[in-house]
Write a protein that holds these residues in place. Structure first.
Motif, PDB file in Angstrom:
ATOM      1  N   GLU A 165      -4.705   4.242   6.307  1.00 23.51           N
ATOM      2  CA  GLU A 165      -4.080   3.256   5.422  1.00 23.51           C
ATOM      3  C   GLU A 165      -4.878   1.955   5.362  1.00 23.51           C
ATOM      4  O   GLU A 165      -4.842   1.229   4.365  1.00 23.51           O
ATOM      5  CB  GLU A 165      -2.645   2.982   5.918  1.00 23.51           C
ATOM      6  CG  GLU A 165      -1.821   2.050   5.046  1.00 23.51           C
ATOM      7  CD  GLU A 165      -1.793   0.607   5.541  1.00 23.51           C
ATOM      8  OE1 GLU A 165      -1.272  -0.252   4.835  1.00 23.51           O
ATOM      9  OE2 GLU A 165      -2.298   0.328   6.640  1.00 23.51           O
ATOM     10  N   THR A 166      -5.622   1.671   6.435  1.00 23.98           N
ATOM     11  CA  THR A 166      -6.370   0.406   6.440  1.00 23.98           C
ATOM     12  C   THR A 166      -7.485   0.396   5.391  1.00 23.98           C
ATOM     13  O   THR A 166      -8.030  -0.658   5.079  1.00 23.98           O
ATOM     14  CB  THR A 166      -6.952   0.086   7.838  1.00 23.98           C
ATOM     15  OG1 THR A 166      -7.864   1.118   8.230  1.00 23.98           O
ATOM     16  CG2 THR A 166      -5.852  -0.062   8.877  1.00 23.98           C
ATOM     17  N   THR A 167      -7.802   1.581   4.846  1.00 22.20           N
ATOM     18  CA  THR A 167      -8.813   1.641   3.773  1.00 22.20           C
ATOM     19  C   THR A 167      -8.417   0.716   2.620  1.00 22.20           C
ATOM     20  O   THR A 167      -9.222  -0.093   2.153  1.00 22.20           O
ATOM     21  CB  THR A 167      -8.932   3.083   3.234  1.00 22.20           C
ATOM     22  OG1 THR A 167      -9.126   3.950   4.331  1.00 22.20           O
ATOM     23  CG2 THR A 167     -10.069   3.221   2.250  1.00 22.20           C
ATOM     24  N   THR A 170      -3.287   3.886  -2.413  1.00 24.52           N
ATOM     25  CA  THR A 170      -3.118   2.970  -3.540  1.00 24.52           C
ATOM     26  C   THR A 170      -2.730   1.602  -3.014  1.00 24.52           C
ATOM     27  O   THR A 170      -1.989   1.514  -2.041  1.00 24.52           O
ATOM     28  CB  THR A 170      -1.951   3.472  -4.439  1.00 24.52           C
ATOM     29  OG1 THR A 170      -2.178   4.837  -4.760  1.00 24.52           O
ATOM     30  CG2 THR A 170      -1.816   2.660  -5.707  1.00 24.52           C
ATOM     31  N   THR A 171      -3.221   0.558  -3.655  1.00 24.25           N
ATOM     32  CA  THR A 171      -2.654  -0.762  -3.386  1.00 24.25           C
ATOM     33  C   THR A 171      -2.428  -1.495  -4.703  1.00 24.25           C
ATOM     34  O   THR A 171      -3.216  -1.334  -5.648  1.00 24.25           O
ATOM     35  CB  THR A 171      -3.529  -1.611  -2.430  1.00 24.25           C
ATOM     36  OG1 THR A 171      -2.867  -2.855  -2.187  1.00 24.25           O
ATOM     37  CG2 THR A 171      -4.915  -1.898  -2.964  1.00 24.25           C
ATOM     38  N   ILE A 172      -1.364  -2.232  -4.762  1.00 25.96           N
ATOM     39  CA  ILE A 172      -1.117  -3.094  -5.921  1.00 25.96           C
ATOM     40  C   ILE A 172      -1.050  -4.527  -5.414  1.00 25.96           C
ATOM     41  O   ILE A 172      -0.283  -4.850  -4.508  1.00 25.96           O
ATOM     42  CB  ILE A 172       0.162  -2.703  -6.671  1.00 25.96           C
ATOM     43  CG1 ILE A 172       0.012  -1.268  -7.200  1.00 25.96           C
ATOM     44  CG2 ILE A 172       0.427  -3.678  -7.828  1.00 25.96           C
ATOM     45  CD1 ILE A 172       1.154  -0.779  -8.051  1.00 25.96           C
ATOM     46  N   ILE A 173      -1.918  -5.342  -5.991  1.00 23.88           N
ATOM     47  CA  ILE A 173      -2.044  -6.742  -5.577  1.00 23.88           C
ATOM     48  C   ILE A 173      -1.418  -7.616  -6.645  1.00 23.88           C
ATOM     49  O   ILE A 173      -1.767  -7.501  -7.826  1.00 23.88           O
ATOM     50  CB  ILE A 173      -3.536  -7.124  -5.461  1.00 23.88           C
ATOM     51  CG1 ILE A 173      -4.241  -6.211  -4.461  1.00 23.88           C
ATOM     52  CG2 ILE A 173      -3.703  -8.589  -5.107  1.00 23.88           C
ATOM     53  CD1 ILE A 173      -5.754  -6.431  -4.413  1.00 23.88           C
ATOM     54  N   GLU A 174      -0.547  -8.503  -6.234  1.00 24.16           N
ATOM     55  CA  GLU A 174       0.032  -9.428  -7.193  1.00 24.16           C
ATOM     56  C   GLU A 174      -0.359 -10.855  -6.826  1.00 24.16           C
ATOM     57  O   GLU A 174      -0.319 -11.218  -5.639  1.00 24.16           O
ATOM     58  CB  GLU A 174       1.557  -9.315  -7.175  1.00 24.16           C
ATOM     59  CG  GLU A 174       2.188 -10.078  -8.311  1.00 24.16           C
ATOM     60  CD  GLU A 174       3.623 -10.467  -8.034  1.00 24.16           C
ATOM     61  OE1 GLU A 174       4.225  -9.983  -7.066  1.00 24.16           O
ATOM     62  OE2 GLU A 174       4.118 -11.306  -8.802  1.00 24.16           O
ATOM     63  N   GLY A 175      -0.740 -11.657  -7.825  1.00 18.28           N
ATOM     64  CA  GLY A 175      -0.932 -13.082  -7.587  1.00 18.28           C
ATOM     65  C   GLY A 175      -2.366 -13.560  -7.574  1.00 18.28           C
ATOM     66  O   GLY A 175      -2.611 -14.754  -7.386  1.00 18.28           O
ATOM     67  N   LEU A 176      -3.328 -12.632  -7.770  1.00 18.63           N
ATOM     68  CA  LEU A 176      -4.717 -13.104  -7.873  1.00 18.63           C
ATOM     69  C   LEU A 176      -4.843 -13.936  -9.145  1.00 18.63           C
ATOM     70  O   LEU A 176      -4.370 -13.513 -10.204  1.00 18.63           O
ATOM     71  CB  LEU A 176      -5.674 -11.913  -7.997  1.00 18.63           C
ATOM     72  CG  LEU A 176      -6.275 -11.295  -6.739  1.00 18.63           C
ATOM     73  CD1 LEU A 176      -7.131 -10.089  -7.136  1.00 18.63           C
ATOM     74  CD2 LEU A 176      -7.118 -12.302  -5.963  1.00 18.63           C
ATOM     75  N   THR A 223       0.856  -1.188   0.000  1.00 17.58           N
ATOM     76  CA  THR A 223       0.000   0.000   0.000  1.00 17.58           C
ATOM     77  C   THR A 223       0.892   1.237   0.000  1.00 17.58           C
ATOM     78  O   THR A 223       2.018   1.200   0.465  1.00 17.58           O
ATOM     79  CB  THR A 223      -0.934   0.048   1.225  1.00 17.58           C
ATOM     80  OG1 THR A 223      -0.170   0.395   2.395  1.00 17.58           O
ATOM     81  CG2 THR A 223      -1.657  -1.259   1.449  1.00 17.58           C
ATOM     82  N   ALA A 224       0.342   2.314  -0.548  1.00 15.67           N
ATOM     83  CA  ALA A 224       1.051   3.597  -0.519  1.00 15.67           C
ATOM     84  C   ALA A 224       0.023   4.693  -0.302  1.00 15.67           C
ATOM     85  O   ALA A 224      -1.156   4.522  -0.621  1.00 15.67           O
ATOM     86  CB  ALA A 224       1.792   3.825  -1.834  1.00 15.67           C
TER      87      ALA A 224
END
Ligand SMILES: Cc1cc2nc3c(=O)[nH]c(=O)nc-3n(C[C@H](O)[C@H](O)[C@H](O)COP(=O)(O)O)c2cc1C
Length: 390
Positions: free
Chosen positions: A137-139, A15-21, A5-6
């Motif tokens: 940030e927990t959003t 922002t979050t970037i998710i890898e691996g879904l 997260t950033a």
């Protein structure tokens, strides 16, 4: 699966970037917004929750409603940003700009990351710390958790959360017939509590804390049904799934402890009243006759419901000031407040549900073939069949 997260609390966005879904998971902004709205609810929240109705924008990794297998990028704008562009702007300040523009903070707030974070990074302005250490940030952790929850539900795994205690008011452990019933009732509760008698007392405790200029914490519980047996590891300390859940729980701002099943109560009971006897049934295969260990043995799932609780301390920003020190002058002062919730336990329950969902989805993706949703579904079905007939 991993995510990063950033973003700062009063910056332009999170922002979050998710890898691996896996590819092929149906996921919409609406799926995620439903979870974001759950995080914003709860008796005892402050003004910000009314200012900002969080809404996600999907910026990558999804096309026509389905994951592509590429990283999923999610953004939640801070609606407040328009009022903070000068204070939190990214461009260098010109030399004429007054110090006032920065709204510099030199007074460390007890119970927050302020002083340790300032020491760690050498920030003389502690706004640089608190903007990131804020639970805002927990959003996006809830946004990432929404994707994980979607994946779990497509694998027949359901997750719910509820509040067991606020400010010393304990909910009675009433039986519920299904997770659906637990979800329905707690969703309608202002404090996310299943026990309606305790509900009013919890709200009274929050009112009282607010009146006293104080804050209160509590205990939340997350329950997961449908996890196949044997997920996690006993052979590697760092792949024990219960330890990952514990780490995830304590990674939530203000969470100080975690327990599974009967938890700390196990210290006071003999082994015969702690361990769960094993049974076998042609229909469901192996099962435990009780679930006092909360779904884990040897760092792996038993196939029984996972029951994990987290303890949230009272939130540290108080209207009733605590003593601290100004890092510029070294003078003592009474820490005062910008604005704050008096109790965020109901919202924190949703965060807990999200981080637990994430860890479970990540463990499944790790352990089974998971480039595509359909192959993952087949692998999980096969694991369930194998465990039944083993
Ligand atoms: C959902 C949620 C909302 C929170 N809201 C506040 C708040 O309004 N004011 C505050 O001082 N702390 C709040 N906190 C807690 C702080 O973020 C946290 O205590 C602080 O960052 C220090 O971290 P630590 O308590 O984990 O050591 C909240 C935590 C959660 C999970």
């Amino acid at each position: 699966m991993r995510y990063l997260t950033a973003g700062e609390s009063h910056g332009p966005q999170l922002t979050t970037i998710i890898e691996g879904l896996p590819a092929g998971v149906p996921l919409t902004e609406e799926d995620i917004n439903t979870e974001l709205a759950r995080r914003q609810k709860g008796y005892g929240r402050g003004r910000r929750m009314q200012i900002e109705k969080d809404a996600v924008q999907i910026m990558g990794g999804i096309r026509h409603g389905y994951t592509l297998g590429s990283p999923v990028a999610l953004v939640v704008e801070n609606k407040d940003w328009t009022h903070w562009t000068k204070i939190m702007g990214q461009a260098p300040l010109d030399s004429e700009a007054s110090e006032d523009v920065k709204r510099k903070i030199t007074r460390a707030r007890p119970g927050h990351a302020d002083l340790n974070g300032a020491l760690k990074y050498g920030h003389r302005d502690m706004r640089n710390v608190l903007e990131r250490s804020s639970a805002r940030e927990t959003t996006v952790r809830v946004a990432a958790g929404a994707a994980a929850k979607k994946l779990l539900s497509l694998l027949g795994i359901e997750i719910a959360c509820h509040v067991l205690e606020i400010g010393g008011v304990q909910a009675e452990k009433l039986p519920y017939t299904s997770l659906a019933e637990l979800k329905e009732k707690t969703e309608a509760s202002p404090v996310r509590c299943f026990d309606s008698n305790a509900e009013q007392k919890m709200m009274d405790a929050i009112d009282q804390a607010k009146k006293n200029g104080d804050s209160i914490g509590g205990i939340v519980e997350v329950i997961v049904e449908g996890m196949p047996a044997g997920v996690g590891s006993y052979v590697h300390y760092d792949r024990k799934l219960d330890s990952k859940l514990a780490g995830a729980m304590v990674s939530i701002n203000a969470f100080k402890g975690v327990e599974f099943g009967i938890g700390f109560e196990a210290a006071r009971k003999p082994g015969s009243e702690v361990h769960d006897e094993i049974g076998w049934d042609p229909e469901k295969g192996y099962y435990r006759k009780s679930n006092r260990l909360g779904g884990f043995e040897g760092g792996m799932t038993t196939g029984m419901p996972i029951v994990v609780r987290g303890v949230m301390k009272p939130i540290p920003t108080l209207y009733k000031p605590l003593q601290s020190v100004d890092i510029e002058t070294k003078e003592a002062f009474a820490a005062s407040i910008e604005r704050s919730d008096s109790c965020a336990v109901p919202a924190a329950a949703v965060v807990a549900e999200s981080v637990i969902a994430w860890e479970l989805a990540a463990a499944i993706v790790d352990q089974f073939s998971a480039d595509r949703l359909d192959s993952l579904q087949m692998a999980i079905d096969e694991q369930r069949r194998y465990a039944r007939e083993f």
